[in-house]
Each structure stands twice: as C-alpha cells, then as structure tokens.
Design a protein around this motif. Structure first.
Motif, PDB file in Angstrom:
ATOM      1  N   ALA A   3       0.800  -1.305  -0.148  1.00 31.07           N
ATOM      2  CA  ALA A   3       0.192   0.009   0.019  1.00 31.07           C
ATOM      3  C   ALA A   3       0.889   1.240   0.050  1.00 31.07           C
ATOM      4  N   ALA A   4       2.026   1.404   0.450  1.00 34.30           N
ATOM      5  CA  ALA A   4       2.867   2.236   0.607  1.00 34.30           C
ATOM      6  C   ALA A   4       3.262   2.837  -0.483  1.00 34.30           C
TER       7      ALA A   4
ATOM      8  N   SER B 105       7.299   6.042   1.694  1.00 33.36           N
ATOM      9  CA  SER B 105       7.978   5.003   2.780  1.00 33.36           C
ATOM     10  C   SER B 105       7.069   4.439   3.567  1.00 33.36           C
ATOM     11  N   LEU B 106       7.403   3.270   4.177  1.00 29.64           N
ATOM     12  CA  LEU B 106       6.485   2.418   4.937  1.00 29.64           C
ATOM     13  C   LEU B 106       6.192   3.129   6.287  1.00 29.64           C
TER      14      LEU B 106
ATOM     15  N   ALA C 237       0.993   8.631   8.506  1.00 28.17           N
ATOM     16  CA  ALA C 237      -0.434   9.480   7.650  1.00 28.17           C
ATOM     17  C   ALA C 237      -1.603   8.734   8.106  1.00 28.17           C
ATOM     18  N   ALA C 238      -1.350   7.210   8.209  1.00 28.11           N
ATOM     19  CA  ALA C 238      -2.750   6.633   8.506  1.00 28.11           C
ATOM     20  C   ALA C 238      -2.949   6.872  10.182  1.00 28.11           C
ATOM     21  N   ILE C 239      -1.897   6.974  10.892  1.00 23.57           N
ATOM     22  CA  ILE C 239      -2.269   7.434  12.377  1.00 23.57           C
ATOM     23  C   ILE C 239      -2.835   8.794  12.544  1.00 23.57           C
TER      24      ILE C 239
ATOM     25  N   GLN D 281      -6.386   9.045  11.474  1.00 28.51           N
ATOM     26  CA  GLN D 281      -7.187   8.560  12.364  1.00 28.51           C
ATOM     27  C   GLN D 281      -7.398   9.535  13.443  1.00 28.51           C
ATOM     28  N   LEU D 282      -6.238  10.077  13.870  1.00 27.51           N
ATOM     29  CA  LEU D 282      -6.459  10.966  14.902  1.00 27.51           C
ATOM     30  C   LEU D 282      -7.239  12.003  14.662  1.00 27.51           C
ATOM     31  N   ASN D 283      -7.111  12.797  13.586  1.00 23.29           N
ATOM     32  CA  ASN D 283      -8.032  13.894  12.930  1.00 23.29           C
ATOM     33  C   ASN D 283      -9.408  13.503  12.797  1.00 23.29           C
TER      34      ASN D 283
END
Length: 65
Positions: free
Chosen positions: A40-41, A47-48, A54-56, A59-61
């Motif tokens: 996916a990255a 980069s991984l 970015a995923a974290i 989710q936080l936003n």
C-alpha cells in the motif's frame, strides 16, 4: 551517512533527541501483514514509515470533535 564512529554517534544522538520510536508488531498470518502495508505504501509512492504515520494522523484527526 557518516562513515566515522564519531559521526554516527552524533547522528544517533540527534535521532534520539528529535524522534520517538514505536515498535509495531504485525502477525505474519493475519491481515494486515507487513507485506500488505508495504504494498500500500509503495502504491502511494511513500515509505512504510510515512504511510503508517499518515494513517495514524488521519485516524487522530477523524476522532477529533
């Protein structure tokens, strides 16, 4: 990248001061696997680490009121 021990020591000191480390453990036979996340990255051209950060952040936003 520094080639001397002193240079590497300086880089490590900077990294320890400027960054936090998080150990992520993914089970090999359960989704998501490291290979799935890496694919996916790669598909996004990042980069991984950048993909996971970015995923974290996303989710936080999303969770903010």
């Amino acid at each position: 990248m520094p080639t001397t021990k002193a240079g590497q020591k300086a880089v490590n000191k900077h990294i320890a001061k400027a960054y936090d480390r998080v150990n992520l453990v993914l089970k090999k036979d359960t989704s998501p696997t490291k290979d799935e996340v890496q694919a996916a990255a790669d598909a996004e051209g990042v980069s991984l680490n950048a993909y996971i950060v970015a995923a974290i952040s996303q989710q936080l936003n999303k969770d903010k009121p």
